[in-house]
Design a protein around this motif. Sequence first.
Motif, PDB file in Angstrom:
ATOM      1  N   GLU A 240      20.059   1.928  14.851  1.00  0.00           N
ATOM      2  CA  GLU A 240      20.574   0.970  15.842  1.00  0.00           C
ATOM      3  C   GLU A 240      19.436   0.333  16.634  1.00  0.00           C
ATOM      4  O   GLU A 240      19.587  -0.752  17.189  1.00  0.00           O
ATOM      5  N   ASP A 241      18.301   1.036  16.737  1.00  0.00           N
ATOM      6  CA  ASP A 241      17.210   0.575  17.607  1.00  0.00           C
ATOM      7  C   ASP A 241      15.946   0.220  16.850  1.00  0.00           C
ATOM      8  O   ASP A 241      14.952  -0.182  17.446  1.00  0.00           O
ATOM      9  N   PHE A 242      15.955   0.444  15.556  1.00  0.00           N
ATOM     10  CA  PHE A 242      14.701   0.331  14.816  1.00  0.00           C
ATOM     11  C   PHE A 242      14.980  -0.333  13.471  1.00  0.00           C
ATOM     12  O   PHE A 242      15.703   0.206  12.638  1.00  0.00           O
ATOM     13  N   PRO A 243      14.384  -1.519  13.235  1.00  0.00           N
ATOM     14  CA  PRO A 243      14.649  -2.225  11.964  1.00  0.00           C
ATOM     15  C   PRO A 243      13.710  -1.725  10.863  1.00  0.00           C
ATOM     16  O   PRO A 243      12.785  -0.967  11.134  1.00  0.00           O
ATOM     17  N   ILE A 244      13.934  -2.167   9.658  1.00  0.00           N
ATOM     18  CA  ILE A 244      12.907  -1.965   8.635  1.00  0.00           C
ATOM     19  C   ILE A 244      11.765  -2.939   8.958  1.00  0.00           C
ATOM     20  O   ILE A 244      11.963  -3.934   9.672  1.00  0.00           O
ATOM     21  N   TYR A 245      10.581  -2.686   8.423  1.00  0.00           N
ATOM     22  CA  TYR A 245       9.465  -3.601   8.702  1.00  0.00           C
ATOM     23  C   TYR A 245       8.501  -3.625   7.508  1.00  0.00           C
ATOM     24  O   TYR A 245       8.438  -2.684   6.710  1.00  0.00           O
ATOM     25  N   ALA A 246       7.786  -4.744   7.422  1.00  0.00           N
ATOM     26  CA  ALA A 246       6.651  -4.862   6.489  1.00  0.00           C
ATOM     27  C   ALA A 246       5.535  -5.468   7.323  1.00  0.00           C
ATOM     28  O   ALA A 246       5.737  -6.489   7.994  1.00  0.00           O
ATOM     29  N   TYR A 247       4.377  -4.852   7.314  1.00  0.00           N
ATOM     30  CA  TYR A 247       3.277  -5.280   8.181  1.00  0.00           C
ATOM     31  C   TYR A 247       2.018  -5.525   7.335  1.00  0.00           C
ATOM     32  O   TYR A 247       1.531  -4.619   6.657  1.00  0.00           O
ATOM     33  N   GLU A 248       1.509  -6.739   7.420  1.00  0.00           N
ATOM     34  CA  GLU A 248       0.271  -7.089   6.697  1.00  0.00           C
ATOM     35  C   GLU A 248      -0.918  -6.631   7.544  1.00  0.00           C
ATOM     36  O   GLU A 248      -1.360  -7.343   8.442  1.00  0.00           O
ATOM     37  N   PHE A 249      -1.386  -5.423   7.272  1.00  0.00           N
ATOM     38  CA  PHE A 249      -2.427  -4.843   8.141  1.00  0.00           C
ATOM     39  C   PHE A 249      -3.825  -5.269   7.739  1.00  0.00           C
ATOM     40  O   PHE A 249      -4.772  -5.147   8.507  1.00  0.00           O
ATOM     41  N   LYS A 250      -3.981  -5.719   6.525  1.00  0.00           N
ATOM     42  CA  LYS A 250      -5.209  -6.429   6.149  1.00  0.00           C
ATOM     43  C   LYS A 250      -4.789  -7.504   5.159  1.00  0.00           C
ATOM     44  O   LYS A 250      -3.688  -7.428   4.600  1.00  0.00           O
ATOM     45  N   PRO A 251      -5.628  -8.537   4.947  1.00  0.00           N
ATOM     46  CA  PRO A 251      -5.134  -9.680   4.168  1.00  0.00           C
ATOM     47  C   PRO A 251      -4.498  -9.254   2.846  1.00  0.00           C
ATOM     48  O   PRO A 251      -5.100  -8.531   2.060  1.00  0.00           O
ATOM     49  N   ARG A 252      -3.249  -9.661   2.671  1.00  0.00           N
ATOM     50  CA  ARG A 252      -2.456  -9.457   1.456  1.00  0.00           C
ATOM     51  C   ARG A 252      -2.139  -7.983   1.160  1.00  0.00           C
ATOM     52  O   ARG A 252      -1.788  -7.639   0.038  1.00  0.00           O
ATOM     53  N   THR A 253      -2.259  -7.125   2.146  1.00  0.00           N
ATOM     54  CA  THR A 253      -1.923  -5.710   1.944  1.00  0.00           C
ATOM     55  C   THR A 253      -0.962  -5.275   3.042  1.00  0.00           C
ATOM     56  O   THR A 253      -1.214  -5.545   4.219  1.00  0.00           O
ATOM     57  N   ILE A 254       0.114  -4.607   2.633  1.00  0.00           N
ATOM     58  CA  ILE A 254       1.127  -4.252   3.635  1.00  0.00           C
ATOM     59  C   ILE A 254       1.391  -2.743   3.668  1.00  0.00           C
ATOM     60  O   ILE A 254       1.192  -2.024   2.694  1.00  0.00           O
ATOM     61  N   CYS A 255       1.874  -2.329   4.850  1.00  0.00           N
ATOM     62  CA  CYS A 255       2.555  -1.042   4.942  1.00  0.00           C
ATOM     63  C   CYS A 255       3.986  -1.372   5.365  1.00  0.00           C
ATOM     64  O   CYS A 255       4.264  -2.485   5.833  1.00  0.00           O
ATOM     65  N   TYR A 256       4.880  -0.437   5.163  1.00  0.00           N
ATOM     66  CA  TYR A 256       6.286  -0.723   5.458  1.00  0.00           C
ATOM     67  C   TYR A 256       6.975   0.574   5.859  1.00  0.00           C
ATOM     68  O   TYR A 256       6.435   1.677   5.638  1.00  0.00           O
ATOM     69  N   GLY A 257       8.164   0.417   6.433  1.00  0.00           N
ATOM     70  CA  GLY A 257       8.868   1.638   6.816  1.00  0.00           C
ATOM     71  C   GLY A 257      10.302   1.379   7.221  1.00  0.00           C
ATOM     72  O   GLY A 257      10.799   0.239   7.203  1.00  0.00           O
ATOM     73  N   PHE A 258      10.949   2.482   7.585  1.00  0.00           N
ATOM     74  CA  PHE A 258      12.402   2.532   7.780  1.00  0.00           C
ATOM     75  C   PHE A 258      12.709   3.216   9.114  1.00  0.00           C
ATOM     76  O   PHE A 258      11.877   3.956   9.642  1.00  0.00           O
ATOM     77  N   PRO A 259      13.957   3.070   9.570  1.00  0.00           N
ATOM     78  CA  PRO A 259      14.385   3.857  10.728  1.00  0.00           C
ATOM     79  C   PRO A 259      14.469   5.343  10.364  1.00  0.00           C
ATOM     80  O   PRO A 259      14.322   5.724   9.192  1.00  0.00           O
ATOM     81  N   GLU A 260      14.749   6.158  11.368  1.00  0.00           N
ATOM     82  CA  GLU A 260      14.872   7.603  11.122  1.00  0.00           C
ATOM     83  C   GLU A 260      16.171   7.892  10.364  1.00  0.00           C
ATOM     84  O   GLU A 260      17.263   7.509  10.792  1.00  0.00           O
TER      85      GLU A 260
END
Length: 383
Positions: A240-260
């Motif tokens: 309810e408080d936390f979406p999924i995400y994809a984060y480009e932490f360096k050019p063209r490379t991502i980390c991603y994650g989910f709620p609990e």
Amino acid sequence: MARQRRYEVIVVGLGAMGSATLFHLARRGVRTLGLEQFRAGHNFGSSHGDSRIIRETYFEHPLYVPLVQRAHELWRELERVSGEPLMKIVGGLMIGPADGMVVSGTLRSARDHGLPHEVLDAREVRARYPAFQLRQNLIAVLDPRAGFLDPEACTRAHLAGAVAAGAEARFEEPVLEWSIDSDGVRTRTTAATYHCERLVLAGGAWNSSLIRGLELPLSIERQTVFWFDRPASVTSFGPEDFPIYAYEFKPRTICYGFPELARGIKASVMHDGQIVSNPDKVDRRVADHEVEALRSALRPILPELADARVRESGVCLFTNTPDHDFIIDAHPDYPQVLVSSPCSGHGFKFASAIGELQADLLTTGKARFDLSPFRLDRPSLRS
Ligand SMILES: Cc1cc2nc3c(=O)[nH]c(=O)nc-3n(C[C@H](O)[C@H](O)[C@H](O)COP(=O)(O)OP(=O)(O)OC[C@H]3O[C@@H](n4cnc5c(N)ncnc54)[C@H](O)[C@@H]3O)c2cc1C
């Protein structure tokens, strides 16, 4: 005496793509057999691990948007058929520098397809989702129709629906070889020989050994995933408080994650894994130090999570093409054989729609989507 059975279609591999294809074929009344080398629900391939992202604003390329929209409808339909919850829409943050691949690609696909979205700065993200503390140079595009799927439940639902509609599914029965004869396609397993008119090769990381006669530049990548404990300082990481995400932490490379979820708060770095030559010889243990790359990737957006305790870890396999687009095409030498390799780390969300379109191809020869980017003769697949 060895069994000899005839089918209209045999599907090799009952992971995400094979089970969806079996389901859509069986619902059309096609006499279908699915063959899987491991037990149902195994965790040696690409479709385990309790969550997969689904998002509509597709930063990789806008061409995927109609496919994900159809997949979305079909996941909802599968929920109705199976009576199981499969997909939860919680919104998604596509995070990065304004001129990066993730933000600009997300905005491009949103604009091209007129998709709802919001652009949020670091302060606005924090106000809406308190767990996120983005560094000032970062922005996020909110995709309100993003969320996550339960991959084990999705595959189970496709298989149960397929069997209920008349398909046969055999587990722990590896396919050893297939060949063309005057009768169609002959498929030999450890237990029997079967005949069919059309064969689907949906073997995931094992596809290279199944697709004979073609030297495809597929690479198998070992991916580590981690489930964290909830950090004490943060109120809620719940859906309810936390979406999924994809984060480009360096050019063209991502980390991603989910709620609990029940196993913890899952996150991973994408495409930083070891390339392995044999899917049967992958190191399935995860060393303690392997989480460090993820911790430093997460720190600029989720500093508390970056330092949280790891509760569990796991290994999963990507099957990558050089351009990261899928393969869905007839074998050039054997048109009755369909090659299906929709992975490169982003295929799961489409499985319901790919099952349907592969059933279309097998029964009518036509697809409802433009499959030219997924052809076997595209330049990036030529060695
Ligand atoms: C860590 C990780 C995270 C991911 N995250 C996402 C995400 O968030 N969103 C998303 O959309 N996608 C994601 N993906 C990608 C997605 O999960 C894959 O694209 C998808 O699962 C591929 O499905 P598949 O059916 O091709 O392969 P699989 O599900 O692995 O199925 C292939 C099956 O074929 C069987 N097989 C192989 N050879 C034989 C044989 N000779 N005889 C019989 N059976 C055989 C295998 O045992 C296996 O069960 C992720 C993948 C990984 C690994």
